[in-house]
Design a protein around this motif. Structure first.
Motif, PDB file in Angstrom:
ATOM      1  N   LEU A   1     -13.408  37.274 -11.113  1.00 31.67           N
ATOM      2  CA  LEU A   1     -14.718  37.914 -11.042  1.00 31.67           C
ATOM      3  C   LEU A   1     -14.623  39.329 -10.470  1.00 31.67           C
ATOM      4  O   LEU A   1     -15.649  39.979 -10.241  1.00 31.67           O
ATOM      5  CB  LEU A   1     -15.678  37.067 -10.211  1.00 31.67           C
ATOM      6  CG  LEU A   1     -16.027  35.705 -10.803  1.00 31.67           C
ATOM      7  CD1 LEU A   1     -16.941  34.926  -9.857  1.00 31.67           C
ATOM      8  CD2 LEU A   1     -16.672  35.845 -12.171  1.00 31.67           C
ATOM      9  N   ALA A   2     -13.409  39.830 -10.264  1.00 29.67           N
ATOM     10  CA  ALA A   2     -13.217  41.159  -9.672  1.00 29.67           C
ATOM     11  C   ALA A   2     -13.858  42.252 -10.522  1.00 29.67           C
ATOM     12  O   ALA A   2     -14.550  43.137  -9.993  1.00 29.67           O
ATOM     13  CB  ALA A   2     -11.731  41.441  -9.467  1.00 29.67           C
ATOM     14  N   SER A   3     -13.653  42.217 -11.832  1.00 33.72           N
ATOM     15  CA  SER A   3     -14.228  43.271 -12.681  1.00 33.72           C
ATOM     16  C   SER A   3     -15.751  43.159 -12.735  1.00 33.72           C
ATOM     17  O   SER A   3     -16.440  44.177 -12.837  1.00 33.72           O
ATOM     18  CB  SER A   3     -13.627  43.230 -14.084  1.00 33.72           C
ATOM     19  OG  SER A   3     -13.992  42.042 -14.743  1.00 33.72           O
ATOM     20  N   VAL A   4     -16.273  41.940 -12.639  1.00 29.98           N
ATOM     21  CA  VAL A   4     -17.726  41.747 -12.612  1.00 29.98           C
ATOM     22  C   VAL A   4     -18.289  42.371 -11.336  1.00 29.98           C
ATOM     23  O   VAL A   4     -19.315  43.069 -11.357  1.00 29.98           O
ATOM     24  CB  VAL A   4     -18.091  40.252 -12.706  1.00 29.98           C
ATOM     25  CG1 VAL A   4     -19.585  40.041 -12.565  1.00 29.98           C
ATOM     26  CG2 VAL A   4     -17.580  39.662 -14.014  1.00 29.98           C
ATOM     27  N   PHE A   5     -17.605  42.162 -10.215  1.00 27.43           N
ATOM     28  CA  PHE A   5     -18.035  42.765  -8.942  1.00 27.43           C
ATOM     29  C   PHE A   5     -18.001  44.287  -9.031  1.00 27.43           C
ATOM     30  O   PHE A   5     -18.955  44.957  -8.629  1.00 27.43           O
ATOM     31  CB  PHE A   5     -17.156  42.264  -7.798  1.00 27.43           C
ATOM     32  CG  PHE A   5     -17.542  42.840  -6.468  1.00 27.43           C
ATOM     33  CD1 PHE A   5     -18.735  42.493  -5.868  1.00 27.43           C
ATOM     34  CD2 PHE A   5     -16.714  43.744  -5.825  1.00 27.43           C
ATOM     35  CE1 PHE A   5     -19.112  43.034  -4.646  1.00 27.43           C
ATOM     36  CE2 PHE A   5     -17.076  44.288  -4.600  1.00 27.43           C
ATOM     37  CZ  PHE A   5     -18.272  43.935  -4.011  1.00 27.43           C
TER      38      PHE A   5
ATOM     39  N   ARG B   1     -18.257  46.149 -11.643  1.00 24.10           N
ATOM     40  CA  ARG B   1     -19.351  46.591 -12.511  1.00 24.10           C
ATOM     41  C   ARG B   1     -20.688  46.555 -11.779  1.00 24.10           C
ATOM     42  O   ARG B   1     -21.524  47.456 -11.942  1.00 24.10           O
ATOM     43  CB  ARG B   1     -19.395  45.733 -13.775  1.00 24.10           C
ATOM     44  CG  ARG B   1     -18.226  46.022 -14.697  1.00 24.10           C
ATOM     45  CD  ARG B   1     -18.007  45.025 -15.795  1.00 24.10           C
ATOM     46  NE  ARG B   1     -19.194  44.463 -16.394  1.00 24.10           N
ATOM     47  CZ  ARG B   1     -19.213  43.285 -17.027  1.00 24.10           C
ATOM     48  NH1 ARG B   1     -18.111  42.571 -17.141  1.00 24.10           N
ATOM     49  NH2 ARG B   1     -20.321  42.830 -17.540  1.00 24.10           N
ATOM     50  N   SER B   2     -20.895  45.530 -10.941  1.00 19.25           N
ATOM     51  CA  SER B   2     -22.156  45.450 -10.200  1.00 19.25           C
ATOM     52  C   SER B   2     -22.248  46.561  -9.158  1.00 19.25           C
ATOM     53  O   SER B   2     -23.319  47.144  -8.955  1.00 19.25           O
ATOM     54  CB  SER B   2     -22.328  44.079  -9.557  1.00 19.25           C
ATOM     55  OG  SER B   2     -21.441  43.896  -8.487  1.00 19.25           O
ATOM     56  N   VAL B   3     -21.123  46.879  -8.507  1.00 13.35           N
ATOM     57  CA  VAL B   3     -21.097  47.972  -7.528  1.00 13.35           C
ATOM     58  C   VAL B   3     -21.386  49.303  -8.213  1.00 13.35           C
ATOM     59  O   VAL B   3     -22.036  50.183  -7.648  1.00 13.35           O
ATOM     60  CB  VAL B   3     -19.739  48.004  -6.781  1.00 13.35           C
ATOM     61  CG1 VAL B   3     -19.582  49.273  -5.964  1.00 13.35           C
ATOM     62  CG2 VAL B   3     -19.604  46.784  -5.886  1.00 13.35           C
ATOM     63  N   ASP B   4     -20.940  49.437  -9.455  1.00 16.52           N
ATOM     64  CA  ASP B   4     -21.179  50.662 -10.222  1.00 16.52           C
ATOM     65  C   ASP B   4     -22.599  50.736 -10.781  1.00 16.52           C
ATOM     66  O   ASP B   4     -22.935  51.683 -11.493  1.00 16.52           O
ATOM     67  CB  ASP B   4     -20.172  50.781 -11.372  1.00 16.52           C
ATOM     68  CG  ASP B   4     -18.769  51.095 -10.878  1.00 16.52           C
ATOM     69  OD1 ASP B   4     -18.624  51.558  -9.727  1.00 16.52           O
ATOM     70  OD2 ASP B   4     -17.805  50.875 -11.649  1.00 16.52           O
ATOM     71  N   GLY B   5     -23.420  49.718 -10.487  1.00 20.62           N
ATOM     72  CA  GLY B   5     -24.825  49.769 -10.871  1.00 20.62           C
ATOM     73  C   GLY B   5     -25.216  48.950 -12.079  1.00 20.62           C
ATOM     74  O   GLY B   5     -26.391  48.915 -12.445  1.00 20.62           O
TER      75      GLY B   5
ATOM     76  N   PRO C   1     -26.005  33.493 -12.438  1.00 18.89           N
ATOM     77  CA  PRO C   1     -25.418  33.447 -11.110  1.00 18.89           C
ATOM     78  C   PRO C   1     -24.186  34.336 -10.945  1.00 18.89           C
ATOM     79  O   PRO C   1     -23.607  34.412  -9.881  1.00 18.89           O
ATOM     80  CB  PRO C   1     -25.013  31.987 -10.971  1.00 18.89           C
ATOM     81  CG  PRO C   1     -24.585  31.600 -12.350  1.00 18.89           C
ATOM     82  CD  PRO C   1     -25.535  32.341 -13.254  1.00 18.89           C
ATOM     83  N   TRP C   2     -23.781  35.038 -12.001  1.00 17.99           N
ATOM     84  CA  TRP C   2     -22.512  35.767 -11.995  1.00 17.99           C
ATOM     85  C   TRP C   2     -22.491  36.919 -11.011  1.00 17.99           C
ATOM     86  O   TRP C   2     -21.462  37.190 -10.384  1.00 17.99           O
ATOM     87  CB  TRP C   2     -22.178  36.226 -13.409  1.00 17.99           C
ATOM     88  CG  TRP C   2     -22.259  35.085 -14.372  1.00 17.99           C
ATOM     89  CD1 TRP C   2     -23.209  34.870 -15.321  1.00 17.99           C
ATOM     90  CD2 TRP C   2     -21.386  33.942 -14.431  1.00 17.99           C
ATOM     91  NE1 TRP C   2     -22.976  33.680 -15.973  1.00 17.99           N
ATOM     92  CE2 TRP C   2     -21.866  33.090 -15.449  1.00 17.99           C
ATOM     93  CE3 TRP C   2     -20.242  33.555 -13.726  1.00 17.99           C
ATOM     94  CZ2 TRP C   2     -21.253  31.893 -15.785  1.00 17.99           C
ATOM     95  CZ3 TRP C   2     -19.630  32.364 -14.054  1.00 17.99           C
ATOM     96  CH2 TRP C   2     -20.133  31.540 -15.073  1.00 17.99           C
ATOM     97  N   GLY C   3     -23.612  37.618 -10.841  1.00 18.16           N
ATOM     98  CA  GLY C   3     -23.656  38.751  -9.915  1.00 18.16           C
ATOM     99  C   GLY C   3     -23.382  38.330  -8.486  1.00 18.16           C
ATOM    100  O   GLY C   3     -22.524  38.903  -7.812  1.00 18.16           O
ATOM    101  N   ILE C   4     -24.101  37.331  -8.014  1.00 19.21           N
ATOM    102  CA  ILE C   4     -23.911  36.896  -6.627  1.00 19.21           C
ATOM    103  C   ILE C   4     -22.539  36.249  -6.431  1.00 19.21           C
ATOM    104  O   ILE C   4     -21.885  36.468  -5.420  1.00 19.21           O
ATOM    105  CB  ILE C   4     -25.055  35.965  -6.159  1.00 19.21           C
ATOM    106  CG1 ILE C   4     -24.999  35.738  -4.655  1.00 19.21           C
ATOM    107  CG2 ILE C   4     -25.039  34.635  -6.880  1.00 19.21           C
ATOM    108  CD1 ILE C   4     -25.329  36.931  -3.831  1.00 19.21           C
TER     109      ILE C   4
END
Length: 147
Positions: A83-87, A89-93, A99-102
């Protein structure tokens, strides 16, 4: 919980509906299209020199792997996803669906299956929000595709 109880919980969550609103439950978090259930939670590590934390992490990963074997007998080998790349991407906005973001903020990787006959994803992961906080063995059931 025993292995039989874990399997019964998974089967129940694959069959029941999802709530209409985001919120917490007595065993985790839930919202439209998903449920996150805490199967086990460790103690905190405020006074630890690192040994207990390391042993607990190994135990929680072993517990996840044990349940993984049971589910592999039912649905085949899991997809293991980071889930590192998902995290990132979320930090980048980027707006990541729950539930993937949390999950991406505290679960490094998931063992993931598509549950036969249910049109849902089932995932297992080991969570730790911060070094001193408890580990959690999490079960995720969702109809929302991974990003």
């Amino acid at each position: 919980m025993t292995s039989a109880q874990h399997l019964a919980t998974i089967e129940r969550l694959c069959s029941e509906g999802f709530p209409q609103e985001h919120g917490g439950s007595d065993v985790g978090a839930e919202g439209p299209g998903y449920r996150i259930v805490e199967l086990a939670t460790s103690e905190e590590f405020w006074e630890d020199d690192g040994t207990a934390r390391e042993e607990t992490q190994e135990q929680y990963e072993a517990d996840r792997d044990g349940i993984t074997e049971l589910l592999a007998n039912r649905w085949g080998r899991p997809h293991i996803i980071s889930l590192a790349s998902v995290f990132e991407r979320s930090v980048d906005g980027e707006d990541i669906p729950e539930p993937w973001g949390i999950l991406s903020s505290h679960v490094p990787d998931l063992h993931l299956w598509r549950a036969d006959g249910h049109d849902r994803w089932v995932a297992l992961g080991v969570s730790q929000w911060a070094r001193d906080l408890p580990f959690q063995l999490l079960l995720v059931v969702t109809e929302i595709d991974p990003p």
